[in-house]
Motif scaffolding. Structure first.
Motif, mmCIF file in Angstrom:
data_model
loop_
_atom_site.group_PDB
_atom_site.id
_atom_site.type_symbol
_atom_site.label_atom_id
_atom_site.label_comp_id
_atom_site.label_asym_id
_atom_site.label_seq_id
_atom_site.Cartn_x
_atom_site.Cartn_y
_atom_site.Cartn_z
ATOM 1 N N UNK A 195 0.823 -1.209 0.000
ATOM 2 C CA UNK A 195 0.000 0.000 0.000
ATOM 3 C C UNK A 195 0.857 1.260 0.000
ATOM 4 N N UNK A 196 1.868 1.281 0.863
ATOM 5 C CA UNK A 196 2.709 2.477 0.972
ATOM 6 C C UNK A 196 3.503 2.681 -0.310
ATOM 7 N N UNK A 197 4.052 1.610 -0.848
ATOM 8 C CA UNK A 197 4.819 1.714 -2.085
ATOM 9 C C UNK A 197 3.945 2.195 -3.232
ATOM 10 N N UNK A 198 2.663 1.801 -3.208
ATOM 11 C CA UNK A 198 1.727 2.201 -4.259
ATOM 12 C C UNK A 198 1.270 3.650 -4.132
ATOM 13 N N UNK A 199 1.665 4.311 -3.061
ATOM 14 C CA UNK A 199 1.348 5.732 -2.926
ATOM 15 C C UNK A 199 0.225 6.065 -1.981
ATOM 16 N N UNK A 200 -0.302 5.064 -1.227
ATOM 17 C CA UNK A 200 -1.319 5.396 -0.234
ATOM 18 C C UNK A 200 -0.667 6.196 0.888
ATOM 19 N N UNK A 201 -1.330 7.257 1.364
ATOM 20 C CA UNK A 201 -0.710 8.072 2.409
ATOM 21 C C UNK A 201 -0.477 7.298 3.698
ATOM 22 N N UNK A 202 -1.394 6.336 3.983
ATOM 23 C CA UNK A 202 -1.258 5.460 5.150
ATOM 24 C C UNK A 202 -1.941 4.143 4.804
ATOM 25 N N UNK A 203 -1.776 3.175 5.657
ATOM 26 C CA UNK A 203 -2.452 1.892 5.477
ATOM 27 C C UNK A 203 -2.914 1.436 6.856
ATOM 28 N N UNK A 204 -3.917 2.161 7.397
ATOM 29 C CA UNK A 204 -4.294 1.992 8.798
ATOM 30 C C UNK A 204 -4.710 0.571 9.152
ATOM 31 N N UNK A 205 -5.548 -0.038 8.311
ATOM 32 C CA UNK A 205 -6.061 -1.355 8.664
ATOM 33 C C UNK A 205 -4.940 -2.392 8.703
ATOM 34 N N UNK A 206 -4.039 -2.335 7.736
ATOM 35 C CA UNK A 206 -2.939 -3.299 7.727
ATOM 36 C C UNK A 206 -1.954 -3.013 8.857
ATOM 37 N N UNK A 207 -1.681 -1.740 9.128
ATOM 38 C CA UNK A 207 -0.809 -1.399 10.252
ATOM 39 C C UNK A 207 -1.386 -1.945 11.549
ATOM 40 N N UNK A 208 -2.661 -1.689 11.762
ATOM 41 C CA UNK A 208 -3.319 -2.145 12.991
ATOM 42 C C UNK A 208 -3.291 -3.675 13.055
ATOM 43 N N UNK A 209 -3.539 -4.322 11.907
ATOM 44 C CA UNK A 209 -3.548 -5.779 11.880
ATOM 45 C C UNK A 209 -2.201 -6.390 12.193
ATOM 46 N N UNK A 210 -1.120 -5.732 11.776
ATOM 47 C CA UNK A 210 0.219 -6.229 12.082
ATOM 48 C C UNK A 210 0.534 -6.062 13.561
#
Length: 221
Positions: free
Chosen positions: A23-38
């Motif tokens: 997500x981050x590499x693709x240019x999303x400013x954040x990736x909240x759901x994946x961050x939280x899931x990790x």
């Protein structure tokens, strides 16, 4: 981008970490759901050290703005010792702030809350506090670059002039966006270096409940 068969077969926490980086590499400013899931369900000390590590990346900038703020280094050198041994809290906010200073303060509040939740054994809220602290720490870096790269828009923002900064905020500023992306990729690097993906995945229902709780508060403390 399609995930490889190897990734699809990997443990759920590792899949989330891979998706977070994608997500981050693709240019999303954040990736909240994946961050939280990790992070959700990882040992509290591991989550807190990640947050402390990323917050500390802004501290030299903050100390340049406020040379008298030696307490920041004391806090970041030993979060547990700072809050527990001496019962200290955050010093009062300086009268004059610049760039990412306010966001940095919010990130420090996140560390404080994460310490309190860890002390009370509330692992779910440790995760919400650490995620929030990470968001503000990285926002501080991006805001600081924005202030330096487009001071006119930044001054307009400070005086509440929406027209002066319309379409020229940190999320529209190329330099600020690049810095935010770099910092989030450093988060992914840190998690991989500490083998976060190898930890057993937490219960999905519990994770989903707390992620919703966090989102309802707009990812704040």
């Amino acid at each position: 981008m399609a995930l490889s068969q190897e990734v699809l077969m990997s443990p759920s926490r590792q899949r989330r970490l891979t998706a977070f980086r994608t997500d981050i590499t693709a240019g999303k400013p954040r990736s909240d759901e994946h961050l939280f899931g990790v992070l959700f369900g990882l040992p509290a000390d591991l989550q807190r050290e990640l947050a402390r590590h990323m917050v500390a990346r802004f501290s030299p900038i903050y100390e340049t703005h406020h040379p008298q703020a030696a307490w920041v280094q004391e806090l970041l050198a030993g979060v547990d010792e700072y809050f527990s041994a001496n019962g200290k809290g955050l010093a009062e906010e300086p009268e004059t702030t610049y760039g990412g200073d306010p966001e940095f303060r919010y990130a420090l509040h996140g560390l404080s809350d994460a310490w309190s939740y860890a002390r009370d054994g509330n692992l779910a809220k440790v995760c919400t506090a650490c995620c929030t602290s990470l968001i503000w720490a990285i926002s501080a870096r991006a805001s600081n670059v924005w202030y330096a790269d487009d001071p006119e828009a930044a001054r307009g923002f400070e005086r509440g002039d929406r027209e002066a900064c319309r379409g020229r905020g940190p999320r529209s500023n190329v330099a600020a966006v690049a810095v935010a992306q770099r910092e989030w990729l450093l988060v992914a690097d840190w998690l991989e270096e500490h083998q976060a993906g190898d930890y057993p995945q937490a219960d999905d229902d519990e994770r989903g409940k707390w992620f919703e709780w966090w989102q309802e508060r707009e990812c704040n403390l």
